[in-house]
Every structure is written in C-alpha cells, then in structure tokens.
Design a protein around this motif. Sequence first.
Motif, short mmCIF file in Angstrom:
data_model
loop_
_atom_site.label_atom_id
_atom_site.label_comp_id
_atom_site.label_asym_id
_atom_site.label_seq_id
_atom_site.Cartn_x
_atom_site.Cartn_y
_atom_site.Cartn_z
N GLN B 150 26.89 55.98 38.21
CA GLN B 150 28.16 55.47 38.76
C GLN B 150 27.93 54.23 39.62
OE1 GLN B 150 29.57 59.04 40.57
NE2 GLN B 150 30.75 59.68 38.77
N GLU B 151 26.86 54.24 40.38
CA GLU B 151 26.59 53.08 41.23
C GLU B 151 26.29 51.84 40.39
OE1 GLU B 151 24.84 55.68 44.97
OE2 GLU B 151 23.50 54.33 43.87
N LEU B 152 25.54 52.04 39.32
CA LEU B 152 25.22 50.92 38.44
C LEU B 152 26.49 50.36 37.80
CD1 LEU B 152 22.02 52.43 36.80
CD2 LEU B 152 22.09 50.42 38.28
N GLU B 153 27.37 51.27 37.38
CA GLU B 153 28.63 50.83 36.76
C GLU B 153 29.49 50.06 37.74
OE1 GLU B 153 30.13 54.54 35.50
OE2 GLU B 153 29.19 54.44 33.53
N LYS B 154 29.50 50.53 38.96
CA LYS B 154 30.29 49.85 40.00
C LYS B 154 29.77 48.43 40.21
CE LYS B 154 33.18 50.12 43.71
NZ LYS B 154 33.06 48.76 44.25
N GLU B 155 28.48 48.29 40.19
CA GLU B 155 27.88 46.98 40.39
C GLU B 155 28.33 45.99 39.32
OE1 GLU B 155 23.69 47.35 41.07
OE2 GLU B 155 23.39 45.17 41.21
N ILE B 156 28.33 46.45 38.08
CA ILE B 156 28.77 45.60 36.97
C ILE B 156 30.25 45.25 37.12
CG2 ILE B 156 29.22 45.56 34.49
CD1 ILE B 156 26.69 47.26 34.15
N SER B 157 31.01 46.29 37.38
CA SER B 157 32.45 46.12 37.54
C SER B 157 32.77 45.10 38.63
CB SER B 157 33.05 47.48 37.88
OG SER B 157 34.41 47.38 38.11
N ASP B 158 32.05 45.15 39.72
CA ASP B 158 32.27 44.21 40.83
C ASP B 158 32.01 42.77 40.42
OD1 ASP B 158 33.08 46.16 42.52
OD2 ASP B 158 31.18 46.36 43.60
N MET B 159 30.97 42.58 39.63
CA MET B 159 30.65 41.21 39.20
C MET B 159 31.78 40.62 38.37
SD MET B 159 26.60 41.44 38.24
CE MET B 159 26.37 39.68 38.08
N VAL B 160 32.33 41.44 37.47
CA VAL B 160 33.42 40.96 36.62
C VAL B 160 34.66 40.68 37.48
CG1 VAL B 160 34.98 41.58 34.74
CG2 VAL B 160 32.56 42.20 34.61
N ASP B 161 34.99 41.62 38.36
CA ASP B 161 36.14 41.45 39.24
C ASP B 161 36.05 40.14 40.01
OD1 ASP B 161 36.99 43.86 38.39
OD2 ASP B 161 36.94 44.86 40.33
N GLN B 162 34.88 39.89 40.57
CA GLN B 162 34.68 38.71 41.40
C GLN B 162 34.93 37.42 40.60
OE1 GLN B 162 30.83 38.63 43.13
NE2 GLN B 162 31.47 37.39 44.90
N LEU B 163 34.41 37.42 39.37
CA LEU B 163 34.61 36.25 38.52
C LEU B 163 36.10 36.01 38.27
CD1 LEU B 163 33.36 34.08 36.62
CD2 LEU B 163 33.49 35.78 34.80
N LEU B 164 36.83 37.09 37.96
CA LEU B 164 38.26 36.96 37.69
C LEU B 164 39.01 36.50 38.93
CD1 LEU B 164 38.81 40.18 35.53
CD2 LEU B 164 39.05 37.83 34.76
N GLN B 165 38.76 37.14 40.05
CA GLN B 165 39.39 36.79 41.32
C GLN B 165 39.23 35.30 41.58
OE1 GLN B 165 41.19 38.61 43.16
NE2 GLN B 165 40.43 40.70 43.40
N ASN B 166 38.00 34.86 41.48
CA ASN B 166 37.68 33.47 41.76
C ASN B 166 38.43 32.51 40.82
OD1 ASN B 166 35.45 31.02 41.30
ND2 ASN B 166 35.80 31.65 43.42
N ALA B 167 38.48 32.88 39.54
CA ALA B 167 39.17 32.02 38.57
C ALA B 167 40.65 31.90 38.90
CB ALA B 167 38.98 32.59 37.17
N ILE B 168 41.22 32.99 39.43
CA ILE B 168 42.63 32.95 39.81
C ILE B 168 42.82 32.03 41.01
CG2 ILE B 168 44.54 34.31 40.74
CD1 ILE B 168 43.45 36.70 39.11
N VAL B 169 41.91 32.17 41.98
CA VAL B 169 42.00 31.37 43.20
C VAL B 169 41.96 29.87 42.89
CG1 VAL B 169 40.74 30.71 45.30
CG2 VAL B 169 41.05 33.12 44.74
N ILE B 170 41.06 29.48 42.01
CA ILE B 170 40.96 28.06 41.70
C ILE B 170 41.95 27.65 40.60
CG2 ILE B 170 38.54 27.93 42.39
CD1 ILE B 170 37.73 28.04 39.50
#
Lengths: 267, 267
Positions: B150-170
């Motif tokens: 579960q921790e490994l999955e969360k790590e992956i999920s966070d990376m994707v989320d961050q990329l999306l968040q950032n793309a929205i911001v810019i």
Amino acid sequence: MLKFLCDIANKESRSCPLAQRFSKKQQAIADREQELLQIALQLVEAEGYANLTMDKLTAASPYSKGTIYNHFSSKEDVITGLCNTALRHEIHLFKKAALFEGSSREKALALHQAYLLSAKMQPILFSCVLTAKSPWVQEKSSPARIKAQQELEKEISDMVDQLLQNAIVINELRPKAGATVDLMAFAHWAISFGGIALLSSASETYSIDRLQGTDPFLYNLNCMLDGMNWLPLSTDWDYGQSWLRIEQEIFSAERQQLATALPEILR
Amino acid sequence: MLKFLCDIANKESRSCPLAQRFSKKQQAIADREQELLQIALQLVEAEGYANLTMDKLTAASPYSKGTIYNHFSSKEDVITGLCNTALRHEIHLFKKAALFEGSSREKALALHQAYLLSAKMQPILFSCVLTAKSPWVQEKSSPARIKAQQELEKEISDMVDQLLQNAIVINELRPKAGATVDLMAFAHWAISFGGIALLSSASETYSIDRLQGTDPFLYNLNCMLDGMNWLPLSTDWDYGQSWLRIEQEIFSAERQQLATALPEILR
DNA sequence: ACCTGAACACCGTTCAAGT
DNA sequence: ACCTGAACACCGTTCAAGT
C-alpha cells in the motif's frame, strides 16, 4: 474427439436449436460438458481460483475423474472452457446493445455498457478471459477449445469494426490522421478493459478507492471518444443521459439482476 | 516478525545505505529474502506461474522449507513479495521520468513511457501486480507485506497527482467540468494499464495481432489527453517526436537492455 | 466405446527434533 | 532463537480393469 463434437454440438444447439444433425448421445455429452463448466464456475465463484480443483470438480459432479478428463485435457482446459462461456455471454449482451437506437457514438456507448455489464454480472468469468490468454494456460488447453475461443473473439471484433466503419461512412467519426479502424478498435478495447480490470480487481488500491461516488468509466470514455473525434463531442451532448437511456431501454433486466446481490464496488 | 524487520531493513538499505540501525544479522535476513525473491522470479520467468512451487523454491535455494516459511507466510505471500519488487522498479523508472524537461503533457508522456517500460522489461512482474490484488492472494499474504504494498502504491499515486496538479496550476491542463484530479489520474492509469495488459498478454488475439507495426500505445494516449483537454493538443504538437526524445534522453539504457533479448510482441 | 477409481508423483504447510 | 526435513493431507494426471 469427444471435445470437438461437444463444441460443435453446443454451437449448433444455439444457432439452430431444431437441428437434429447430432445423435442424442452426442447432445447428452455436450450437455454434460456444460454441466461440468457450471459446477466449475460455482467452485470458483465460491472461494476463488485456488478452489478450482479437479478433485473437487469430481466430487461436486456425479461423474468420475476419468470421465472429466475425457472432456477436459487438463485443469487449464477447464479455464479456457469457462473463458468461452464468458465470451458467449459477452456476445449475447453485445447483440442486445446493437439494438439501441441513437447516434453512432451512442451505439458505441451501448457496446461499452454491455462490456461493463458482462464484467459486473460475472466478475470471475471476466477475469477468466485474461487468465485464459496467458501462455501457460493456452499451452495446456486443447486445440478444439482454443479454436472455439478464437472464433468467438473474431465475432466480437467484427461487431466493433462494423460500428466504427459505419460511423466513418456517415461522417460522425472523423479519424485523426493515421488512425486506422484497427487502431481505434484497440483504443476502445484498452480504455474499457483497463477501467474494468482496475475497478474490479484493485479496489483496495488507494487511488481507486478514493473514486467512490463518481462515474470514472463514462468520464474515461468521454475523453477517449472526444480525442478520437467522434461527434457530437461530449461538450455538445449529454452522454450521461444517453448512458441512462441505454440502461433503461436495453439493459433494464440485467440491471435488476445486478441490483439483487453482487460485489459492492461495482454497483 | 522476521518479515516485518525485513521490509524495514530493505527500505532502509535503499533510502539511506549507510544507516547502521540494524544488526548484521537482520541485514543478512533481509538479503536472504531478496535472494529468495530473485529465485522465485527466475522460476516464474522460466516456465510461468504454474512452475512456482514452494518445493522448487526450496530446491533452487540453499535453505530448507522451514526457513522459507519463516520469510513467507504462504505461496501467495511470495507473489505479493514479487509484486512489491515490481512496484519498486516502477517507482525507480517514474523518478527517472520526472527528470525529463518539457511541457507538462510531455512529462506525463514520460511517466507513461516509464510504465510501459517497466512492463516490457519485466512482463512477469507486471502481471504479478494485478495477480497480487486478487482477493485470494491478498487474503493469504502477511499483513506486513500488504502494508508495504500500500505504501508503494501511495508513492506512485502521489507522483501522478502532483504532475496533474501542477499542470492545472500552470494552465496547460484545463479539466472538463466535473473532472477532479482523482478522476483524471484514474483515466491515465486505465488507458495505460489497459493497453499494456492487452498488448502483452493477449497477443494471440485477432484484433491485437493485426496491429503489428503501428504504435497503438501513443495513439491511445493522444486521444485520451486531447479529450482531457491537456495542451498543446496532439494536432498542434508532434508527440511522436516527444516520445523519441524521452526515449533517448531518459531511457536509453533501458532501451538498450530491452534490445538484447525479450518478447517479440512488445519490442 | 466409454466409464471407473486406484495408483503415482508432486505440492503446500506444519511441527517435533535438533543446533 | 532459528533451522531442518520428515510427515500429512491434498492435488493433477494416468491407465488397467471393468461394463
């Protein structure tokens, strides 16, 4: 030999029920094979794949081990048998979906709903289809059953191709440069399969669990088909409404069946 | 207990190699666990899943059955262990992908290429991840290993989320009405997973076999991301070029490794 | 021609006996 | 405290003996 006749007999009994081209004996054998597959399905549904055992299949049936091995060349052959059952069910739903009256993109949506429904109604059988494609299951399955599998897949593939072709002809689907029908058909399959597989078998995953309440499946389709240039775009048409209409006009019976008792995640 | 320490020790040995917070004994045990997982992987890669047997794992290792059962609570626990290895490898490639310099959509492409690459490099491990999520494997796995998963999955999920968040911001990603980050992250996963799973494990299927030569994976992504409204659209930018650039600038080593000897379909 | 079930080799898991 | 391997119950597959 027995196996081959069986698959023919099964097919015949579906496509032209009145045909008497096979003896009563052969029909009885075909029936027994279906009976065995039903029992196998129950075993898997009850306690997962690990519970599917030739011993248990024997014990749960009125037949002996030798007879069962007359039908199935191996345990893997049973799985391929289950896969074919799943594909037949899928085709049944696809044919219902094709009856939906609407734009070409709505018809595509109906096919996807049929696919989703087939997975929801029989989640185990759905997973069987992929399992059966893995090399070591394929290797140990009988040639006759593999052939039947390929024919069923071809039938599904043809239905999708036809829908795409038609949409192009009436100019509602306007493919991007370089996009062939093959490529688009694959994209449809991938997005639907990916969504279903993840939603059904990875429900404990963090990034999926948090989705509860929304309708990720339809969102995925809207993006994909918009990007594929299939008119009208989701900005110009309410496909949520179309989805409901398909549910009501085509799949109300299946919906009701699902509503009674099934896995929480996918309902 | 042994298992729990092992997973901690493994993690520590990665994130801060110089740490001496664990005794030599504990490190030796953690090493042995990796050794056992390596052997298990070899067994599966050689002759498929059916070939993974606790007996064979014992025979192929210098340890006894009892010792192996000290590490893994069951055969299923071994599979979950392999799954975690796969996830660690995936994360490694994701981190490399994040280094790519380009637009937000190109960075997303880099993540997808990392995902595809992880599946191509270790097809067996890739399938492991899904297998490990099935209920009957999950049930029989040890709590410690499930937690690590579960921790490994969360790590992956966070990376994707961050990329999306950032793309929205810019303002390069402009979500459709009602599209949350969760929903979009799932769409990414589904299209990529669906494509990879079908391409790798269903290569004998008619509608997939006919695709040879084209690049279905990138076509799918282009449609999906266009439909998601991620700028620049594929009509305004050559993502085939971006794909090659990512390949050359980030994953040339992996590419070379793949080129030597691996399954024909996916190369 | 088809069915049967005993027989065989192998598998997952445990645990008393060792060190 | 950890390791060992014999032991047990179960599994996939075959095949000689029956009908």
